[in-house]
Design an enzyme around this catalytic site. Structure first.
Site, PDB file in Angstrom:
ATOM      1  N   CYS A   1     -24.493  -6.015 -17.175  1.00 13.89           N
ATOM      2  CA  CYS A   1     -23.660  -5.083 -17.530  1.00 13.89           C
ATOM      3  C   CYS A   1     -22.323  -4.586 -17.066  1.00 13.89           C
ATOM      4  CB  CYS A   1     -24.179  -3.765 -17.163  1.00 13.89           C
ATOM      5  SG  CYS A   1     -25.415  -2.859 -17.661  1.00 13.89           S
TER       6      CYS A   1
ATOM      7  N   VAL B   1     -32.437   0.031 -22.039  1.00 13.43           N
ATOM      8  CA  VAL B   1     -32.102   2.383 -21.770  1.00 13.43           C
ATOM      9  C   VAL B   1     -33.112   2.532 -23.533  1.00 13.43           C
ATOM     10  CG1 VAL B   1     -30.382   2.924 -23.375  1.00 13.43           C
ATOM     11  CG2 VAL B   1     -29.378   0.558 -21.544  1.00 13.43           C
TER      12      VAL B   1
ATOM     13  N   GLY C   1     -22.081 -10.019  -1.413  1.00 13.06           N
ATOM     14  CA  GLY C   1     -22.874 -10.200  -0.559  1.00 13.06           C
ATOM     15  C   GLY C   1     -22.020 -11.033  -1.942  1.00 13.06           C
TER      16      GLY C   1
ATOM     17  N   PHE D   1     -22.945   1.015  -3.483  1.00 14.54           N
ATOM     18  CA  PHE D   1     -21.989  -0.555  -3.993  1.00 14.54           C
ATOM     19  C   PHE D   1     -20.594  -1.719  -2.899  1.00 14.54           C
ATOM     20  CE2 PHE D   1     -23.636  -1.172  -7.569  1.00 14.54           C
ATOM     21  CZ  PHE D   1     -24.733  -0.477  -7.869  1.00 14.54           C
TER      22      PHE D   1
ATOM     23  N   THR E   1     -23.476   1.255 -24.878  1.00 13.43           N
ATOM     24  CA  THR E   1     -22.098   1.254 -24.610  1.00 13.43           C
ATOM     25  C   THR E   1     -21.013   0.490 -25.736  1.00 13.43           C
ATOM     26  OG1 THR E   1     -23.444   0.672 -22.794  1.00 13.43           O
ATOM     27  CG2 THR E   1     -20.510   0.061 -22.211  1.00 13.43           C
TER      28      THR E   1
ATOM     29  N   GLY F   1     -24.313  -9.157 -10.648  1.00 11.50           N
ATOM     30  CA  GLY F   1     -24.694 -10.248 -11.901  1.00 11.50           C
ATOM     31  C   GLY F   1     -25.066  -9.125 -12.832  1.00 11.50           C
TER      32      GLY F   1
ATOM     33  N   LYS G   1     -19.972  -8.196 -18.427  1.00 14.12           N
ATOM     34  CA  LYS G   1     -19.592  -7.572 -20.048  1.00 14.12           C
ATOM     35  C   LYS G   1     -18.483  -6.579 -20.353  1.00 14.12           C
ATOM     36  CE  LYS G   1     -23.279  -5.706 -22.859  1.00 14.12           C
ATOM     37  NZ  LYS G   1     -21.880  -4.034 -23.738  1.00 14.12           N
TER      38      LYS G   1
ATOM     39  N   LYS H   1     -31.144  -9.162  -9.581  1.00 12.12           N
ATOM     40  CA  LYS H   1     -31.071  -8.605  -8.842  1.00 12.12           C
ATOM     41  C   LYS H   1     -32.758  -7.993  -7.855  1.00 12.12           C
ATOM     42  CE  LYS H   1     -31.143  -3.747 -10.531  1.00 12.12           C
ATOM     43  NZ  LYS H   1     -29.837  -2.246 -10.910  1.00 12.12           N
TER      44      LYS H   1
END
Ligand code: UGA
Length: 446
Positions: free
Chosen positions: A275, A14, A268, A264, A128, A272, A278, A335
């Protein structure tokens, strides 16, 4: 009008994307981190992690003199700029709540620097953090250390980030929305003016709100996306019990309903990354601390925990006992387009396969080095997809890297000892692959 000068504390995904994004638009940016190695790399124009496009833009920003990295000098970062972004990590604690030590120390350091600053300075929390953190942790540290008053001597905003790894730089330049939570109107106006300049003609909708609402918007957004994934994985699990059913077709048809949307809904092996896992845990912990038990989110997590282990179950259905069987894993990163393996779904798969006595050969286009740090010599690493598949008893497609889509049924047959293919991300056409191989896919009824 003079562009405000910017500093960014913490250069993870970020922080660095914010810094490079602003620098690429002509803002002068100072990036500050406690890790000297990260800063050394940044000053050489090399990102400390793999992210498409970022290397080129970082190198350009350094060359143009718009970006400078400094080690652990918050006072300089605050003194020499007008706006400071805080983008330090907020990792999970064992109970799911977030660790605030980096936020606390950044807030104390900024507070000390503000004591010596005569002009108005704005701090923007981008990390965050759970609702209440900016108001109850950051603000008191500023006022305690600076002996000054927020709203009068300096400004404070909470501005969550919605970028995705793998497309982080593009997401920084093209946001769907900008959320500005502010302590007071002047703080919010100052940040809004910065974004009007930054996005210019492509200004996304701006939501102005309170600090806590901004904090919650970030968690609610990630929890909604995680819920969509666990929802479609639930439908996938139902499909597997129904002969002829296919979750991909269900998702496509559902997605055409504008109220649902098509994104989305890829079934699958679960979500993971650094973000979703958590943030869902943190929202559950925070909600419970406020006195509400968010049962829906418990289920989202529960489905996600079980989902990757299905790949191992499928292997056992085809091969029986896995002791000594050679399993090829295609993909390790959480990913495609990243080498990040935090909470990657492959981790529980590897652990379970090893428990069952299987031998693992794994390949990923960029995450092998990271995987070696995690699994060491417990598994073998291949230098290509072909090398990975050679003599395998079964292959599991774990991460949908584009190069894996090109592997034809004939390649699997030629390379593997036993052409058993488990499609954990639904990238292969069931008719073509199913007619030539022993093929099982998530969400496909037999
Ligand atoms: C996520 C959000 O998408 C960002 O908006 C947010 O800013 C970011 O978290 C964050 O909080 O910093 P990211 O973790 O980079 O971004 O990755 P995603 O693209 O959202 O994917 C997360 C996981 O969900 C991956 O493991 C992916 O394979 C999985 N996924 C995604 C699915 O299983 N199915 C889908 O349909 C989509």
């Amino acid at each position: 009008m003079r562009k405000p000068q910017i500093s960014v504390i913490g250069v993870g995904y970020v922080g660095l994307c914010t810094a490079v994004g602003l620098a690429s638009k002509g803002f002068k940016v100072i990036a500050c981190d406690i890790d000297p190695e990260k800063i050394r790399k940044i000053n050489q124009g090399v990102p400390p992690f793999f992210e498409p496009e970022l290397q080129e833009k970082l190198a350009e920003s350094i060359k143009a003199g718009n970006l400078q990295g400094i080690v652990n000098q918050t006072d300089k970062a605050v003194k020499e700029t007008d706006i400071t972004y805080v983008a330090v990590g907020t990792p999970s604690k064992p109970d799911g709540s977030i660790e605030l030590q980096f936020i606390e120390s950044a807030a104390s350091n900024i507070g000390q620097a503000l004591k010596h600053k005569d002009s108005y300075h704005m701090t923007v929390i981008k990390s965050t953090v759970v609702p209440g953190t900016t108001q109850n942790v950051v603000l008191p540290a500023f006022e305690r250390e600076s002996k000054k008053k927020v709203g009068k001597d300096f400004g404070l905003c909470m501005n969550p980030e919605f970028l995705r790894q793998g497309s982080a730089f593009q997401d920084t330049l093209n946001a769907d929305r900008v959320v500005i939570g502010s302590f007071d109107k002047k703080s919010g106006d100052t940040l809004e003016a910065l974004y009007k300049d930054f996005y210019s003609q492509r200004l996304p909708p701006i939501i102005r709100t309170t600090l806590s609402t901004a904090e919650l918007i970030k968690y609610a957004s990630n929890a909604m996306l995680a819920t969509k994934i666990s929802f479609i994985n639930t439908i996938a699990n139902i499909c597997e019990k129904i002969p002829g059913a296919d979750v991909k077709v269900v998702a496509t048809a559902m997605g055409l309903d504008k109220r649902i949307g098509s994104l989305f809904l890829d079934a699958g092996l679960g979500y993971g990354g650094s973000c979703f896992p958590k943030d869902v845990k943190a929202l559950i912990a925070c909600s419970k601390a406020f006195g509400y038990d968010p049962e829906l989110l418990d289920s989202v997590e529960h489905v996600n925990k079980k989902q990757p282990l299905k790949a191992v179950e499928f292997c056992k259905q085809h091969l029986g006992n896995l002791k000594g069987k050679k399993i090829a894993l295609l993909g390790l990163a959480f990913k495609p387009d990243t080498d990040d393996m935090r909470e990657a779904r492959v981790i529980p798969i590897v652990n379970q396969l090893l428990k069952e006595g299987a031998k693992i050969n794994a390949y990923d286009p960029v995450a092998i080095q990271v995987a070696k740090g995690l699994f060491g010599e417990k598994i073998e690493y291949a230098s290509s997809a072909n090398d990975c598949l050679r003599n395998a008893d079964a292959a599991i497609l774990v991460t949908e890297w584009p190069e894996f889509k090109k592997i034809a049924p004939a390649d699997f047959k030629k390379l593997m000892r036993n052409p058993v293919l488990i499609d954990g991300r639904r990238i292969y056409d069931p008719e073509t692959y199913g007619s030539e191989l022993t093929f099982t896919a998530i969400g496909l009824g037999k």
